[in-house]
Each structure stands twice: as C-alpha cells, then as structure tokens.
Enzyme design. Structure first.
Site, mmCIF file in Angstrom:
data_model
loop_
_atom_site.group_PDB
_atom_site.id
_atom_site.type_symbol
_atom_site.label_atom_id
_atom_site.label_comp_id
_atom_site.label_asym_id
_atom_site.label_seq_id
_atom_site.Cartn_x
_atom_site.Cartn_y
_atom_site.Cartn_z
ATOM 1 N N LYS A 1 -27.589 2.342 36.120
ATOM 2 C CA LYS A 1 -27.397 1.057 35.448
ATOM 3 C C LYS A 1 -28.202 1.051 34.151
ATOM 4 O O LYS A 1 -29.413 0.892 34.146
ATOM 5 C CB LYS A 1 -27.854 -0.131 36.303
ATOM 6 C CG LYS A 1 -27.368 -1.451 35.714
ATOM 7 C CD LYS A 1 -28.341 -2.601 35.883
ATOM 8 C CE LYS A 1 -29.248 -2.869 34.724
ATOM 9 N NZ LYS A 1 -28.660 -3.284 33.457
ATOM 10 N N GLU B 1 -27.898 -3.553 29.713
ATOM 11 C CA GLU B 1 -26.550 -4.049 29.433
ATOM 12 C C GLU B 1 -26.181 -3.932 27.953
ATOM 13 O O GLU B 1 -25.046 -3.581 27.624
ATOM 14 C CB GLU B 1 -26.469 -5.524 29.881
ATOM 15 C CG GLU B 1 -25.094 -6.127 29.744
ATOM 16 C CD GLU B 1 -24.977 -7.462 30.470
ATOM 17 O OE1 GLU B 1 -25.994 -8.177 30.588
ATOM 18 O OE2 GLU B 1 -23.868 -7.781 30.922
ATOM 19 N N GLU C 1 -48.429 -6.399 25.897
ATOM 20 C CA GLU C 1 -47.475 -5.511 25.246
ATOM 21 C C GLU C 1 -46.655 -6.328 24.236
ATOM 22 O O GLU C 1 -45.959 -7.266 24.613
ATOM 23 C CB GLU C 1 -46.554 -4.900 26.316
ATOM 24 C CG GLU C 1 -45.655 -3.819 25.770
ATOM 25 C CD GLU C 1 -44.840 -3.121 26.860
ATOM 26 O OE1 GLU C 1 -44.272 -3.817 27.724
ATOM 27 O OE2 GLU C 1 -44.765 -1.885 26.832
ATOM 28 N N GLY D 1 -38.734 0.334 32.698
ATOM 29 C CA GLY D 1 -38.615 -0.983 32.082
ATOM 30 C C GLY D 1 -39.945 -1.709 32.116
ATOM 31 O O GLY D 1 -41.000 -1.071 32.205
ATOM 32 N N GLU E 1 -41.608 3.595 35.852
ATOM 33 C CA GLU E 1 -42.090 3.869 34.490
ATOM 34 C C GLU E 1 -42.134 2.534 33.770
ATOM 35 O O GLU E 1 -41.094 2.022 33.343
ATOM 36 C CB GLU E 1 -41.119 4.822 33.774
ATOM 37 C CG GLU E 1 -40.960 6.170 34.434
ATOM 38 C CD GLU E 1 -42.170 7.058 34.223
ATOM 39 O OE1 GLU E 1 -42.858 6.913 33.197
ATOM 40 O OE2 GLU E 1 -42.439 7.893 35.098
ATOM 41 N N GLY F 1 -40.309 -4.359 37.087
ATOM 42 C CA GLY F 1 -40.677 -3.311 38.041
ATOM 43 C C GLY F 1 -41.347 -3.891 39.274
ATOM 44 O O GLY F 1 -41.025 -3.535 40.411
HETATM 45 P P1 NAP Z 1 -36.682 -4.833 31.335
HETATM 46 O O1 NAP Z 1 -36.371 -6.192 30.868
HETATM 47 O O2 NAP Z 1 -37.681 -4.666 32.408
HETATM 48 O O3 NAP Z 1 -35.289 -4.182 31.770
HETATM 49 C C1 NAP Z 1 -35.205 -2.849 32.204
HETATM 50 C C2 NAP Z 1 -33.955 -2.680 33.049
HETATM 51 O O4 NAP Z 1 -34.082 -3.434 34.242
HETATM 52 C C3 NAP Z 1 -32.684 -3.165 32.368
HETATM 53 O O5 NAP Z 1 -31.630 -2.295 32.673
HETATM 54 C C4 NAP Z 1 -32.494 -4.531 33.010
HETATM 55 O O6 NAP Z 1 -31.157 -4.981 32.975
HETATM 56 C C5 NAP Z 1 -32.939 -4.232 34.424
HETATM 57 N N1 NAP Z 1 -33.272 -5.413 35.221
HETATM 58 C C6 NAP Z 1 -33.592 -6.665 34.791
HETATM 59 N N2 NAP Z 1 -33.813 -7.490 35.845
HETATM 60 C C7 NAP Z 1 -33.631 -6.746 36.967
HETATM 61 C C8 NAP Z 1 -33.720 -7.035 38.368
HETATM 62 N N3 NAP Z 1 -34.050 -8.244 38.814
HETATM 63 N N4 NAP Z 1 -33.469 -6.035 39.253
HETATM 64 C C9 NAP Z 1 -33.160 -4.800 38.819
HETATM 65 N N5 NAP Z 1 -33.047 -4.475 37.494
HETATM 66 C C10 NAP Z 1 -33.285 -5.437 36.588
HETATM 67 O O7 NAP Z 1 -37.175 -3.901 30.140
HETATM 68 P P2 NAP Z 1 -36.523 -3.759 28.686
HETATM 69 O O8 NAP Z 1 -36.813 -5.021 27.941
HETATM 70 O O9 NAP Z 1 -35.129 -3.288 28.775
HETATM 71 O O10 NAP Z 1 -37.379 -2.536 28.091
HETATM 72 C C11 NAP Z 1 -38.651 -2.690 27.564
HETATM 73 C C12 NAP Z 1 -39.724 -2.401 28.596
HETATM 74 O O11 NAP Z 1 -39.544 -1.086 29.139
HETATM 75 C C13 NAP Z 1 -41.111 -2.391 28.023
HETATM 76 O O12 NAP Z 1 -41.999 -3.041 28.889
HETATM 77 C C14 NAP Z 1 -41.469 -0.895 27.937
HETATM 78 O O13 NAP Z 1 -42.836 -0.617 27.930
HETATM 79 C C15 NAP Z 1 -40.781 -0.363 29.128
HETATM 80 N N6 NAP Z 1 -40.559 1.070 28.990
HETATM 81 C C16 NAP Z 1 -41.316 1.941 29.730
HETATM 82 C C17 NAP Z 1 -41.150 3.318 29.578
HETATM 83 C C18 NAP Z 1 -41.963 4.312 30.373
HETATM 84 O O14 NAP Z 1 -41.625 5.483 30.376
HETATM 85 N N7 NAP Z 1 -43.019 3.904 31.061
HETATM 86 C C19 NAP Z 1 -40.208 3.801 28.673
HETATM 87 C C20 NAP Z 1 -39.467 2.895 27.939
HETATM 88 C C21 NAP Z 1 -39.646 1.530 28.108
HETATM 89 P P3 NAP Z 1 -30.567 -5.895 31.766
HETATM 90 O O15 NAP Z 1 -31.628 -6.056 30.753
HETATM 91 O O16 NAP Z 1 -29.390 -5.145 31.290
HETATM 92 O O17 NAP Z 1 -30.172 -7.213 32.385
#
Ligand code: NAP
Ligand code: MG
Length: 498
Positions: free
Chosen positions: A183, A186, A393, A236, A258, A241
């Site tokens: 997944k 989006e 962050e 994410g 991650e 997480g």
């Molecule tokens: P996010 O809002 O946590 O979303 C990550 C993913 O989780 C998306 O595909 C999102 O789907 C999905 N998601 C949202 N709610 C969920 C739920 N209740 N159950 C299961 N999945 C769900 O993060 P983001 O805004 O996309 O990315 C930024 C974040 O990622 C930052 O905090 C960054 O530090 C972190 N990140 C970490 C790493 C690492 O390697 N540690 C690398 C890159 C990014 P939708 O958004 O499509 O609804």
C-alpha cells in the site's frame, strides 16, 4: 514502457494490481503536481474487500505457489531482470517521482538509480544468504538452522521517497521468497504500480507482487488487522506507526517500523568548515527537508559557530529553489498545501519561542512558484533544547541552530530528543569523531559526510524512530524466519533413562 509514462502532461491512470492483473476500483482519486498544479495521475481507491482479495491471493500464492520454494538462482535472475527493466524505464520512473512528489528531476534520477542498486543487491543476497549448521553441541547431534521466508508481507510506504522506500523492502522480501501486498501513500502511488507491472514482465509469478492503492485508514488498516499477513513492514510517521502496533496486536504479526527522525549535525572546532557548511545545508534541504534522516538541527561549538553560520548563509544564496522539471532545481516543492502550512507554522512557533531568523521564513509564491507549494529555505539561530523546533519533526527546509561549549554538552543535546534515526559528526580528528559517533543514540551516524547510503549498509532507528533494519544482509533477514531442525546421529537417543 506503457504510453502512460510519456512526458506529456496527460493524466496517467493506475488501477489495483492483484494476481498479475490490473483492474479499476469503484472509486478513484486524482493527484495534482505539487510543483505546477497540473493534474497528473488518477489512482484507484481500494476498499476493504479489494484489500482482502489481494491478501487472500498473496496467501494462496505463498502457501501453494512455487515462489517460496524457488531456487536462489531463480530469485536472483528474476530480480536482475527487474533491475534491467527499471534501467530501461529509468527516465519515465524519475519523471513520475518528480511530478507526484514535487522533487527536482535530478534528485528523482538519483532515487531511481539508488533503487536499481537495491534490486541488484537483493539479487546477490538471494544467492549468498542461507542457513547455518550447529555442530558443537554433542558429536552425535547436528542442528540445522534453515531460513524460511516469513510469508505474506504487507508493506506500507510514505510519500517522500515513494520508489526508494518501496525498494528498501520489496526486493529483499522477494529475494527471501515472500509474497507481498503493497500500500503506497495514496497521493504518490504511480511508481509502485509501475513496479508491479515491471515485476510481471520480469517473470515474477502472478500474485507474488500485489499493489492496493487507497487510503491508510481503509487499506492500511485492513493490512494491519489481517491474520493472513505475517509481517507488516511500515515506513511513515511515529504516530501512525504507534497506532499500527495497537491495531495489529490481536493478530500477533511481526512488525518492522521505520518511523520519524530529528537528526542533528554536530560540528566540532577542528572540522573542515567549508565541507561542514555544504554538508549541513544539503542534509537540511534535500527533498525540501521532507526526509526522515534530514539534518534538521545544527549543533555547533561556540568557537566556530559564527564562521560556520556565515558560510552556510553564503552557500544558501546559491541554492536554486525551482520547479521539479527544471534541470537547475536543487530544492523543489512541498508535498501539499496542508503540509506547507504546517511547516510555516513551525517556523512561526520557532521564532515566537525565541529563535532568530537568519534566512528565509516565508512561502515563495511569485513567478515560477505561483502554482506550487514552495517554502524558502530557512535558517533559525538561537534555538534551545526545549523549543518546539528542536524537538518535533518539521519535515521542511528548516535548519535550527543551537550552540554548545563542550563535547559532553554536544552528546546530551544530540540525544535530547525522542527520535534516534541518523545523526552526523563533522570533525577531522578520528580520535574525537569516532568516540562521539558511538555515543549518539541513532541507528546511523555519518562522519564528514551526510545522507550517504548504499544497499550494503543497513538503516533503521532506535527510540521512537522504530525498530527493524532495511537493506544489507540484516534487511534481508527481516523477511526470513529461522527454523531449527535438530537430528541425533548414532547412537540412538536415550529417553526415560533407558
Ligand atoms: P504517514 O502519515 O505516517 O503515512 C505513512 C503511510 O501510512 C501512508 O501510506 C499512509 O496512508 C499510511 N497510513 C495512514 N494511516 C494509517 C493507518 N491507520 N493504518 C495503516 N496505515 C496508515 O507518513 P507520511 O506523512 O506519508 O510520511 C512522512 C513520515 O514518514 C515522516 O514522519 C518521516 O520521518 C517518515 N519516514 C520515515 C522513514 C524511515 O526510514 N524511518 C523514511 C521515510 C519517511 P495515506 O497517507 O495514503 O492515507
Ligand atoms: Mg528559545
């Protein structure tokens, strides 16, 4: 590749990719480019039933199909074929990443090249990694620890590096013999569906790679809740997480997390200040600061602070913020309006808490910036340990500066955040740099370089940045389960004191 990867501004259309077939869903979502405002892609929005169908396909193909039992050579060759197809289509893949994320095309090309390197590395691991034997227990006992694929792997990825984050997981899971349901975020689903199409062309059996596009609360939650998903590999935010650890708990599935970061660059008095200035700025601005391992804090020794900051500000004046497809662009757009406003809010809070604005601070909205979500690269001095922008962050092109006067203070400051993903040390003496690197609480530390990654090196977090590692042999092992098979040789085993 397909006509959908042409360079015209036409809307690319993507369906759900399940069991080797691409189908449309009842609902769709439209993505507009954050750099230009043009409509660029239409994605299928899956519901729970679509997600469950993909999971049951991956389950059946794992339990009954050939892939988990294929030879290392077959897995390796199929991965190498995928790498070759990605190479053939590399410019198209880079274009999609630049369009959907708003990142400079030059950097998107780097993401594609890095992703191909991971597929090639995973191909080598499919050949080199295998189990081990234990033969020192008793001369008559032999134990084999074999490595089995963990099973059906769910993968949830973020929007900041859609292709790269996927490739830190997918090829390693495939090398181990797993089947997958992916997944993507989006709003940036394009390259993930493109990869699924290429996997079929490369010869992966139908149902080994499935992609279900749609929202996290629907598709992501269904993956977390499913008893048929053996491992959920998530990249994410820490908040999402953490919520998945709860929503998946009744299934007792394995998790790999991650999560977010709050990286610091520590600059010691003996550092090469020219190098440090360039590296700190690059670490802060790469991908518009929308980078989990970004240098979001600069911790600099009093003795060299003014000189270093002057160099950073001078360098900043030469950095080109621009449209994603402009070859000169070094910093692109923010992912969407909501996130841009959030970043501007952090800047405002940083200043209200006593920070001193040295550069930037505002939205860019004239001329080439008029139709996109651009923020000026921003440098804020005089930030204290308890300030919001020191702790949280930001995920934007914002560098927060804090000064220190002793090595002890530098260690304390670096570790005074919830996160522990990656930090950087700038110092020329190895006898200071290495002990310091060892004391910083993070999964990675760079010394006199930054954001330098390769498939051979595992990455991941400690503290609230998560657990598990990606890439390297450690990243491959995440997708395996050790099984211990113990045999007694001669003489026969003695039971009940015979
Ligand atoms: P996010 O809002 O946590 O979303 C990550 C993913 O989780 C998306 O595909 C999102 O789907 C999905 N998601 C949202 N709610 C969920 C739920 N209740 N159950 C299961 N999945 C769900 O993060 P983001 O805004 O996309 O990315 C930024 C974040 O990622 C930052 O905090 C960054 O530090 C972190 N990140 C970490 C790493 C690492 O390697 N540690 C690398 C890159 C990014 P939708 O958004 O499509 O609804
Ligand atoms: Mg303050």
């Amino acid at each position: 590749m397909s006509h959908t990867m042409a360079s015209s501004p036409q809307v690319r259309t993507y369906g759900l990719y399940i069991d080797g077939v691409e189908t449309q869903a009842k609902n769709t979502s439209v993505r507009s480019a954050p750099g230009t405002g043009e409509q660029i892609a239409k994605f299928a929005s899956a519901d729970v039933a679509d997600t469950e169908r993909a999971i049951s396909v991956a389950r059946r193909v794992f339990d009954e199909g050939s892939w988990p039992h294929s030879t290392g050579a077959t897995r390796s060759k199929t991965l190498l074929k995928l790498a070759a197809l990605m190479q053939e289509n590399s410019e198209g893949l880079a274009r999609i990443e630049a369009d959907e994320v708003g990142k400079p095309i030059k950097q998107a090309r780097g993401d594609v090249a890095g992703s191909i390197a991971m597929v090639e590395h995973a191909a080598s691991l499919a050949l080199s990694e295998s189990g081990r034997a234990v033969d020192n227990v008793d001369p008559d006992v032999m134990s084999m620890i074999i490595r089995e694929p963990v099973g059906v792997v769910g993968m949830i990825t973020p929007w900041n590096f859609p292709l790269l984050q996927l490739m830190q997981k997918l090829p390693y899971a495939l090398a181990a013999g797993c089947t997958t349901v992916i997944k993507p975020a989006e709003i940036t689903s394009g390259t993930t569906v493109e990869i699924a199409r290429l996997c079929t062309k490369a010869g992966f059996p139908d149902g080994v790679v499935n992609v279900v596009t749609g929202s996290g609360s629907v598709v992501g939650d269904a993956l977390a809740a499913s008893i048929d998903v053996d491992l959920l590999s998530f990249t994410g935010s820490t908040a999402v997480g953490a919520s998945i650890t709860t929503s998946s708990a009744p299934t007792t599935k394995r998790l790999s997390m991650e999560l977010g970061g709050k990286g610091a660059a520590v600059v010691l008095p003996d550092a090469d200040l020219e190098q440090a200035a360039n590296g700190v700025l690059f670490g802060a601005l790469f991908n518009s600061g929308q980078c989990c391992v970004a240098t979001t804090r600069l911790l600099v020794h009093d003795d060299v602070a003014d000189e270093l900051i002057d160099k950073i500000i001078a360098k900043l004046a030469t950095v080109k913020v621009g449209r994603p497809l402009d070859e000169r662009s070094e910093v692109g757009a923010m992912i969407h309006e909501y996130h841009l406003q959030k970043v501007l809010g952090f800047i405002e809070t940083g200043l209200s808490e006593g920070g001193k604005l040295l550069a930037g601070g505002s939205r860019l909205s004239d001329g080439e910036y008029a139709d996109g979500f651009f923020v000026e690269p921003t440098v804020i001095d005089n930030v204290d340990k308890d300030d919001t922008i020191f702790q949280e962050e930001i995920f934007g092109p914002v560098l927060a500066i804090t000064r220190f006067s002793s090595l002890e203070e530098a260690v304390t400051l670096t570790n005074a955040v919830d996160y522990g993903l990656a930090n950087t040390v700038w110092a020329s003496g190895i006898q200071t740099a290495l002990p310091l690197a060892k004391r910083l609480k993070s999964g990675s530390v760079w010394v006199n370089t930054t954001l330098e990654n390769a498939p051979q090196m595992p990455t991941g977090g400690v503290k609230r940045s998560g657990y598990g590692r990606e890439m390297g042999p450690e990243g491959y092992e995440e997708f395996t389960e050790p099984k211990t098979i113990t045999m007694r040789l001669e003489p026969a085993a003695q039971f009940f004191g015979q």
